[in-house]
Design a protein around this motif. Structure first.
Motif, mmCIF file in Angstrom:
data_model
loop_
_atom_site.group_PDB
_atom_site.id
_atom_site.type_symbol
_atom_site.label_atom_id
_atom_site.label_comp_id
_atom_site.label_asym_id
_atom_site.label_seq_id
_atom_site.Cartn_x
_atom_site.Cartn_y
_atom_site.Cartn_z
ATOM 1 N N LEU A 86 0.827 -1.212 0.000
ATOM 2 C CA LEU A 86 0.000 0.000 0.000
ATOM 3 C C LEU A 86 0.854 1.252 0.000
ATOM 4 O O LEU A 86 0.561 2.219 -0.719
ATOM 5 C CB LEU A 86 -0.919 0.001 1.227
ATOM 6 N N THR A 87 1.914 1.269 0.797
ATOM 7 C CA THR A 87 2.771 2.461 0.841
ATOM 8 C C THR A 87 3.477 2.689 -0.491
ATOM 9 O O THR A 87 3.774 3.828 -0.852
ATOM 10 C CB THR A 87 3.819 2.343 1.962
ATOM 11 N N VAL A 88 3.722 1.614 -1.241
ATOM 12 C CA VAL A 88 4.309 1.747 -2.572
ATOM 13 C C VAL A 88 3.265 2.230 -3.578
ATOM 14 O O VAL A 88 3.546 3.044 -4.460
ATOM 15 C CB VAL A 88 4.919 0.401 -3.034
ATOM 16 N N ALA A 89 2.029 1.728 -3.442
ATOM 17 C CA ALA A 89 0.986 2.019 -4.421
ATOM 18 C C ALA A 89 0.375 3.404 -4.258
ATOM 19 O O ALA A 89 -0.088 4.004 -5.237
ATOM 20 C CB ALA A 89 -0.112 0.958 -4.338
ATOM 21 N N ILE A 90 0.332 3.922 -3.034
ATOM 22 C CA ILE A 90 -0.376 5.179 -2.779
ATOM 23 C C ILE A 90 0.175 6.372 -3.562
ATOM 24 O O ILE A 90 -0.604 7.127 -4.153
ATOM 25 C CB ILE A 90 -0.399 5.478 -1.263
ATOM 26 N N PRO A 91 1.472 6.604 -3.626
ATOM 27 C CA PRO A 91 1.938 7.834 -4.282
ATOM 28 C C PRO A 91 1.687 7.883 -5.785
ATOM 29 O O PRO A 91 1.460 8.967 -6.334
ATOM 30 C CB PRO A 91 3.449 7.842 -3.976
ATOM 31 N N LEU A 92 1.729 6.748 -6.478
ATOM 32 C CA LEU A 92 1.663 6.785 -7.940
ATOM 33 C C LEU A 92 0.643 5.821 -8.534
ATOM 34 O O LEU A 92 -0.225 6.230 -9.312
ATOM 35 C CB LEU A 92 3.050 6.486 -8.539
ATOM 36 N N PHE A 93 0.738 4.546 -8.198
ATOM 37 C CA PHE A 93 -0.019 3.528 -8.913
ATOM 38 C C PHE A 93 -1.526 3.635 -8.659
ATOM 39 O O PHE A 93 -2.322 3.574 -9.602
ATOM 40 C CB PHE A 93 0.494 2.137 -8.548
ATOM 41 N N LEU A 94 -1.937 3.777 -7.419
ATOM 42 C CA LEU A 94 -3.364 3.943 -7.140
ATOM 43 C C LEU A 94 -3.913 5.239 -7.740
ATOM 44 O O LEU A 94 -4.961 5.220 -8.395
ATOM 45 C CB LEU A 94 -3.621 3.888 -5.637
ATOM 46 N N PRO A 95 -3.238 6.387 -7.569
ATOM 47 C CA PRO A 95 -3.736 7.610 -8.216
ATOM 48 C C PRO A 95 -3.814 7.498 -9.733
ATOM 49 O O PRO A 95 -4.734 8.046 -10.352
ATOM 50 C CB PRO A 95 -2.720 8.679 -7.793
ATOM 51 N N LEU A 96 -2.869 6.795 -10.336
ATOM 52 C CA LEU A 96 -2.877 6.656 -11.790
ATOM 53 C C LEU A 96 -4.103 5.875 -12.259
ATOM 54 O O LEU A 96 -4.782 6.278 -13.214
ATOM 55 C CB LEU A 96 -1.597 5.952 -12.252
ATOM 56 N N THR A 97 -4.392 4.781 -11.591
ATOM 57 C CA THR A 97 -5.553 3.975 -12.014
ATOM 58 C C THR A 97 -6.864 4.707 -11.733
ATOM 59 O O THR A 97 -7.803 4.638 -12.530
ATOM 60 C CB THR A 97 -5.546 2.609 -11.308
ATOM 61 N N VAL A 98 -6.938 5.418 -10.612
ATOM 62 C CA VAL A 98 -8.150 6.192 -10.312
ATOM 63 C C VAL A 98 -8.320 7.321 -11.329
ATOM 64 O O VAL A 98 -9.442 7.636 -11.740
ATOM 65 C CB VAL A 98 -8.097 6.745 -8.874
ATOM 66 N N SER A 99 -7.220 7.918 -11.750
ATOM 67 C CA SER A 99 -7.280 8.968 -12.770
ATOM 68 C C SER A 99 -7.862 8.434 -14.068
ATOM 69 O O SER A 99 -8.642 9.119 -14.745
ATOM 70 C CB SER A 99 -5.878 9.542 -13.023
ATOM 71 N N VAL A 100 -7.510 7.215 -14.426
ATOM 72 C CA VAL A 100 -8.051 6.599 -15.638
ATOM 73 C C VAL A 100 -9.549 6.349 -15.479
ATOM 74 O O VAL A 100 -10.354 6.677 -16.363
ATOM 75 C CB VAL A 100 -7.314 5.285 -15.956
ATOM 76 N N ALA A 101 -9.946 5.781 -14.345
ATOM 77 C CA ALA A 101 -11.354 5.454 -14.129
ATOM 78 C C ALA A 101 -12.227 6.705 -14.077
ATOM 79 O O ALA A 101 -13.304 6.758 -14.689
ATOM 80 C CB ALA A 101 -11.510 4.652 -12.837
ATOM 81 N N ALA A 102 -11.784 7.738 -13.371
ATOM 82 C CA ALA A 102 -12.590 8.955 -13.227
ATOM 83 C C ALA A 102 -12.516 9.834 -14.471
ATOM 84 O O ALA A 102 -13.522 10.412 -14.895
ATOM 85 C CB ALA A 102 -12.121 9.738 -12.004
ATOM 86 N N GLY A 103 -11.329 9.931 -15.060
ATOM 87 C CA GLY A 103 -11.178 10.780 -16.235
ATOM 88 C C GLY A 103 -11.951 10.284 -17.442
ATOM 89 O O GLY A 103 -12.324 11.064 -18.323
ATOM 90 N N ASP A 104 -12.237 8.990 -17.468
ATOM 91 C CA ASP A 104 -12.969 8.400 -18.595
ATOM 92 C C ASP A 104 -14.477 8.468 -18.410
ATOM 93 O O ASP A 104 -15.228 8.203 -19.347
ATOM 94 C CB ASP A 104 -12.527 6.939 -18.763
ATOM 95 N N ALA A 105 -14.929 8.851 -17.216
ATOM 96 C CA ALA A 105 -16.344 8.723 -16.861
ATOM 97 C C ALA A 105 -17.282 9.384 -17.860
ATOM 98 O O ALA A 105 -18.196 8.746 -18.390
ATOM 99 C CB ALA A 105 -16.570 9.295 -15.457
#
Length: 281
Positions: free
Chosen positions: A78-97
């Motif tokens: 989680l500490t690895v994913a929080i700064p980049l990987f999770l925000p990147l995937t959420v950006s894809v999901a929300a930006g495509d809405a």
């Protein structure tokens, strides 16, 4: 609106939300992003198993504790994913809405339905929020499984020095997962707003991801500490209070209030933009 009309409208919203979730989780892209997130704890677990743990203070948080207790694989991931990987995937999901529907020419047909623009926007946001939770749960679930397979499992030593049982340790992990999912809700609202501004999904996705990175850079500059409490990223890593005895919920509450503020501001901006937008496709 009569009570009967309200019931019909509510039922239509539920069906629209169910259809949106079904559409989202039928996409290969969604599962590819979840698989990429799930790969993080797998790589961490294999690396530590083959090479050994790091010295205290080196590498991501909790990495040095994995060899003693496999449950820390999930926390390190989680500490690895929080700064980049999770925000990147959420950006894809929300930006495509919204932009994704416009680019495929389906937005106009969605708006013909009785749901209306405001209800469609709410459903799109709720779908993005579900993805925030799904992404976080994927990291924690796979991390826990990898930790159990590759390392010994036992009582969990908390940050306060106290030990709790494996069962309570897993409950603490779930609480951390909920904290991280809540942390991403503000970013999802920002992505939804950007998605209403364009018909090009990649533009909304990129703008959202860049803003997430920029906010973290600003948060790392001491000279700009006056801005830090206002950044939606400011409390992303403040889940340590959930790993103490007793649990302190102040950080969770403060984070929820911060994200709620971004949801209100950018949700209102997205609604204002979407209600006045000419939909041609």
């Amino acid at each position: 609106m009569s009570s009967r009309e309200e019931v019909v409208a509510r039922g239509g919203t539920v069906r629209l939300f169910a259809n949106e979730l079904a559409t989202q989780f039928r996409r290969w892209r969604t599962w590819a992003m979840l698989a990429a997130l799930a790969l993080i704890p797998v790589l961490i677990g294999i690396a530590v198993r083959l090479v050994g743990g790091s010295s205290p203070g080196r590498g991501p948080a909790f990495l040095d504790q994995i060899t003693d207790n496999g449950l820390f694989v999930a926390l390190a991931a989680l500490t690895v994913a929080i700064p980049l990987f999770l925000p990147l995937t959420v950006s894809v999901a929300a930006g495509d809405a919204i932009a994704g529907e416009a680019s495929h020419g389906t937005l106009r047909y969605l708006l013909i339905a009785p749901a209306g623009r405001a209800r469609l926007l709410i459903v799109k946001y709720l779908s993005a929020a579900v993805f925030c939770l799904a992404g976080t749960v994927a990291v924690v679930t796979v991390g826990t499984i990898v930790g159990m397979v590759l390392f010994p499992i036992g009582p969990v030593t908390l940050l306060s020095g106290a030990q709790v049982s494996v069962g309570e340790g897993i409950l603490r992990l779930l609480a951390v997962a909920a904290y991280v999912a809540v942390s991403l809700l503000g970013l999802a609202a920002i992505g939804l707003f950007f998605s209403t501004l364009t018909n090009v999904p990649i533009g909304a996705m990129a703008a959202t991801a860049i803003l997430a990175v920029t906010a973290q850079i600003v948060g790392a500059i001491p000279q700009l500490d006056a801005l830090h409490p206002w950044l939606f990223t400011d409390r992303w890593l403040d889940f340590g209070d959930l790993l103490r005895a007793p649990i302190v919920w102040d950080s969770f509450g403060a984070n929820a209030v911060l994200q709620g503020g971004y949801i209100l501001v950018f949700g209102a901006a997205a609604l204002a933009r979407f209600l006045t937008r000419d939909v041609l496709s």
